[in-house]
Design a protein around this motif. Structure first.
Motif, PDB file in Angstrom:
ATOM      1  N   GLN A 187      -5.131  -5.429  -9.709  1.00 37.55           N
ATOM      2  CA  GLN A 187      -5.547  -4.189  -9.057  1.00 37.55           C
ATOM      3  C   GLN A 187      -6.950  -4.281  -8.459  1.00 37.55           C
ATOM      4  O   GLN A 187      -7.280  -3.573  -7.517  1.00 37.55           O
ATOM      5  CB  GLN A 187      -5.444  -3.046 -10.052  1.00 37.55           C
ATOM      6  CG  GLN A 187      -3.993  -2.757 -10.387  1.00 37.55           C
ATOM      7  CD  GLN A 187      -3.839  -1.735 -11.479  1.00 37.55           C
ATOM      8  OE1 GLN A 187      -4.263  -0.606 -11.342  1.00 37.55           O
ATOM      9  NE2 GLN A 187      -3.252  -2.149 -12.581  1.00 37.55           N
ATOM     10  N   ALA A 227       0.847  -1.205   0.000  1.00 35.84           N
ATOM     11  CA  ALA A 227       0.000   0.000   0.000  1.00 35.84           C
ATOM     12  C   ALA A 227       0.879   1.251   0.000  1.00 35.84           C
ATOM     13  O   ALA A 227       0.648   2.202  -0.740  1.00 35.84           O
ATOM     14  CB  ALA A 227      -0.905  -0.016   1.219  1.00 35.84           C
ATOM     15  N   LEU A 228       1.933   1.186   0.836  1.00 38.42           N
ATOM     16  CA  LEU A 228       2.861   2.309   0.936  1.00 38.42           C
ATOM     17  C   LEU A 228       3.622   2.489  -0.387  1.00 38.42           C
ATOM     18  O   LEU A 228       3.752   3.596  -0.906  1.00 38.42           O
ATOM     19  CB  LEU A 228       3.843   2.018   2.075  1.00 38.42           C
ATOM     20  CG  LEU A 228       4.860   3.085   2.407  1.00 38.42           C
ATOM     21  CD1 LEU A 228       4.172   4.234   3.132  1.00 38.42           C
ATOM     22  CD2 LEU A 228       5.964   2.500   3.288  1.00 38.42           C
ATOM     23  N   LEU A 255       2.759   1.519  -3.366  1.00 35.31           N
ATOM     24  CA  LEU A 255       1.899   1.934  -4.484  1.00 35.31           C
ATOM     25  C   LEU A 255       1.595   3.432  -4.423  1.00 35.31           C
ATOM     26  O   LEU A 255       1.292   4.044  -5.439  1.00 35.31           O
ATOM     27  CB  LEU A 255       0.586   1.147  -4.453  1.00 35.31           C
ATOM     28  CG  LEU A 255       0.641  -0.285  -5.000  1.00 35.31           C
ATOM     29  CD1 LEU A 255      -0.614  -1.050  -4.626  1.00 35.31           C
ATOM     30  CD2 LEU A 255       0.850  -0.304  -6.507  1.00 35.31           C
ATOM     31  N   SER A 256       1.688   3.988  -3.208  1.00 35.77           N
ATOM     32  CA  SER A 256       1.353   5.412  -3.085  1.00 35.77           C
ATOM     33  C   SER A 256       2.570   6.325  -3.249  1.00 35.77           C
ATOM     34  O   SER A 256       2.463   7.538  -3.166  1.00 35.77           O
ATOM     35  CB  SER A 256       0.685   5.663  -1.727  1.00 35.77           C
ATOM     36  OG  SER A 256       1.582   5.297  -0.705  1.00 35.77           O
ATOM     37  N   ARG A 257       3.748   5.736  -3.457  1.00 41.35           N
ATOM     38  CA  ARG A 257       4.945   6.563  -3.672  1.00 41.35           C
ATOM     39  C   ARG A 257       4.898   7.258  -5.031  1.00 41.35           C
ATOM     40  O   ARG A 257       4.223   6.763  -5.940  1.00 41.35           O
ATOM     41  CB  ARG A 257       6.197   5.684  -3.592  1.00 41.35           C
ATOM     42  CG  ARG A 257       6.582   5.343  -2.161  1.00 41.35           C
ATOM     43  CD  ARG A 257       7.806   4.461  -2.134  1.00 41.35           C
ATOM     44  NE  ARG A 257       8.127   4.056  -0.770  1.00 41.35           N
ATOM     45  CZ  ARG A 257       8.925   3.052  -0.467  1.00 41.35           C
ATOM     46  NH1 ARG A 257       9.495   2.338  -1.426  1.00 41.35           N
ATOM     47  NH2 ARG A 257       9.190   2.750   0.777  1.00 41.35           N
ATOM     48  N   SER A 299       6.312   4.460  -9.891  1.00 36.08           N
ATOM     49  CA  SER A 299       5.485   3.251  -9.996  1.00 36.08           C
ATOM     50  C   SER A 299       6.058   2.090  -9.183  1.00 36.08           C
ATOM     51  O   SER A 299       7.258   2.022  -8.919  1.00 36.08           O
ATOM     52  CB  SER A 299       5.339   2.856 -11.463  1.00 36.08           C
ATOM     53  OG  SER A 299       6.470   2.122 -11.857  1.00 36.08           O
ATOM     54  N   TYR A 300       5.165   1.182  -8.821  1.00 34.24           N
ATOM     55  CA  TYR A 300       5.576  -0.006  -8.063  1.00 34.24           C
ATOM     56  C   TYR A 300       6.555  -0.830  -8.874  1.00 34.24           C
ATOM     57  O   TYR A 300       7.558  -1.341  -8.363  1.00 34.24           O
ATOM     58  CB  TYR A 300       4.328  -0.824  -7.715  1.00 34.24           C
ATOM     59  CG  TYR A 300       4.609  -2.042  -6.857  1.00 34.24           C
ATOM     60  CD1 TYR A 300       5.291  -1.924  -5.648  1.00 34.24           C
ATOM     61  CD2 TYR A 300       4.192  -3.311  -7.255  1.00 34.24           C
ATOM     62  CE1 TYR A 300       5.549  -3.033  -4.859  1.00 34.24           C
ATOM     63  CE2 TYR A 300       4.439  -4.430  -6.469  1.00 34.24           C
ATOM     64  CZ  TYR A 300       5.127  -4.287  -5.275  1.00 34.24           C
ATOM     65  OH  TYR A 300       5.388  -5.386  -4.492  1.00 34.24           O
TER      66      TYR A 300
END
Lengths: 272, 265
Positions: A264, A99-100, A102-104, A107-108
């Motif tokens: 997703q 979750a962390l 993906l929110s950076r 991109s993951y």
């Protein structure tokens, strides 16, 4: 673009520092790599002593494994001796760190690839480089069959690395449907062992198994680049092989995107 | 006898707990069948291509590998999870628990960390052993079958003891054991006949890290082989080596556990 390059360098430096903190890891990596080389060399020397190797030489076979190891680690991230993406994504999913990540603001997948490349540098220094140096000094490794062959070898190795990463990713996505993930990497290793020639070069395969390996993408990660390096593939054959590699990259990329879209909707953060 | 009953009861609960997630358990077993199965096929194919490996046929090499894998699984079922936990035991205090139970602490630790996942190795190596015995058209007497049984047990014990001896430092250091790689890398050499290695390595894996008593020497007796640099009597020594290692492991455990200090809560 410049921002991404800087970010990429920071991520790699961070992972490298984390590894270098534990110096015993480096010592253990080098020692175990040399153990593996000794075991493999003894095995192949004994096999070649039977005189039943056909047109393949011991030097070609050892070059295949030693340079092939460098190729797989440098182009495919941590390769077979290191962490698979299923372990990284599985741990992220299980802990909730995904979750962390993906929110950076990047991109993951960018973070995954940077982590994989950091692993590649570490594995090269602690594993494949010591093996390569020892093998060059004590065993004798063949040089590329020519300058042109070397250029095409580099191209084939890069394409093979992309294929290896895409297969790794596709298999890794199964962690989102499973409650455990440690065993996904076992499937990957076994598939590359059987169809990619990472344990036994495909030259030695019986016809039926060779035919199966030839229509699958696993051989591009190590076998095809090494055939180009050794001059066993040349002229038009190289272009046919590289064309097939590009075809597989397109197919695997489409499959990867399709599954990622499904992921997703499937993603449930369990921890954190 | 009482402790055996308690041990089995604990293992039964572990099994039940594992079956709470049957998909994950079965998934792991299938993965190991698949992976080890392919490895066995590749080893057979490699030797088949060249005819023999140091005088061993593909079926003989498969039998040796199956023996090695089965003995490893028997030993590691008891010690694998335990040794993974060593470095954390003193840190988070989980070993305190073992000293507070009305049974020997070591037995308690082995029971509570027993790994039932090795059922995959055991079934696969058992199948490979039956396959290779059939292909080799072996007709053994009662003595050879008894020897197979005894050496599987002694091989399991040698594996478990070597794993413990190489991992015990983690309990004191509260970090990775620097000796661990000697076990994990050393066992890689067991997969093939010892005679493919140079004489110094044959000496090391017989006299210093006696991995060759897990598979190579016992299998020599069963297949009627007499290769190697040591006197022929060596091939009969596996049970004795297992007992010596068990004694050494007990002594080291006593030393290590006596100095145990918990840092946990």
């Amino acid at each position: 673009m410049k921002h991404y390059i800087k970010l990429y360098a920071v991520l790699i430096a961070k992972d490298f520092r984390r590894f270098a903190t534990y110096r015993t890891n480096i010592f253990a990596g080098i020692t175990s790599a040399l153990f593996m080389l000794a075991a493999r060399y003894a095995l192949w020397v004994t096999l070649f002593a039977t005189g039943n190797a056909g047109d393949v030489t011991l030097a070609e076979t050892m070059t295949f494994f030693v340079v092939g190891d460098v190729v797989m680690i440098l182009t495919g991230g941590a390769g077979f001796t290191g962490t698979s993406l299923s372990e990284v994504i599985g741990a992220d999913n299980m802990s909730g760190d995904i979750a962390l990540k993906l929110s950076r603001p990047c991109s993951y997948h960018f973070q995954l690839v940077a982590g994989k490349h950091a692993g590649a540098i570490i594995q090269t220094l602690s594993h494949s480089l010591p093996i390569f140096i020892v093998a060059v000094i004590f065993i004798g490794i063949l040089p590329p069959s020519g300058a042109e062959a070397f250029v095409w070898f580099v191209v084939a190795a890069i394409l093979g690395g992309v294929i290896l990463t895409l297969i790794d990713l596709i298999l890794a996505y199964s962690v989102f449907w499973l409650t455990d993930f440690w065993y996904i990497a076992w499937y990957k290793r076994a598939l590359f062992m059987l169809f990619g020639g990472t344990f036994l070069p495909l030259w030695f395969y019986p016809d039926s198994l060779r035919a199966a390996a030839d229509v699958l993408p696993f051989r591009f990660a190590m076998f095809v680049p090494m055939e180009v390096y050794l001059g066993r593939l040349y002229g038009r054959e190289i272009f046919v092989a590289l064309g097939s590699a590009i075809f597989w990259i397109v197919v695997l990329f489409a499959v990867e995107r399709l599954i990622w879209r499904r992921v997703q909707f499937k993603l449930v953060v369990q921890g954190g | 006898m009482h402790y055996v009953r308690v041990f089995l009861q604990i293992v039964k609960y572990l099994f039940k707990a594992r079956l709470e997630y049957p998909g994950a358990w079965v998934g792991g077993i299938i993965a190991q069948w698949f992976s080890y199965g392919i490895f066995m096929v590749m080893v057979m194919l490699t030797v088949w291509n060249f005819g023999t490996l140091a005088g061993w046929t593909p079926e003989e090499v498969l039998f040796l590998f199956a023996m090695y894998l089965l003995a490893y699984a028997l030993g590691a079922s008891f010690t694998f999870n335990l040794t993974r936990e060593f470095r954390n035991m003193a840190i988070n205090g989980t070993m305190d628990e073992a000293f507070c139970r009305p049974m020997p602490p070591f037995l308690y630790l082995v029971a509570t960390t027993f790994n039932i996942g090795y059922v995959s190795h055991i079934t696969l190596s058992g199948a490979a052993m039956i396959f290779s015995i059939t292909r080799l058209e072996i007709s053994w007497g009662a003595g050879q079958w008894l020897w197979l049984f005894v050496t599987l047990l002694s091989g399991g014990m040698i594996t478990a003891c070597l794993m413990l001896l190489c991992e015990f430092p983690a309990l004191r250091l509260r970090s990775h054991s620097p000796l661990a790689m000697f076990f994990w890398q050393g066992r890689e050499f067991l997969q093939y006949p010892l005679t493919i290695y140079p004489r110094p390595l044959q000496f090391i894996f017989t006299a210093i890290l006696p991995f060759s008593f897990v598979g190579f020497y016992p299998v020599q007796v069963l297949l009627g082989k007499q290769d190697g640099i040591f006197p022929h009597v060596t091939m009969w020594l596996a049970p004795a080596v297992a007992l010596i290692l068990a004694g050494a492991t007990a002594l080291v455990w006593r030393f290590v556990s006596r100095g145990y200090e918990s840092a946990g809560t």
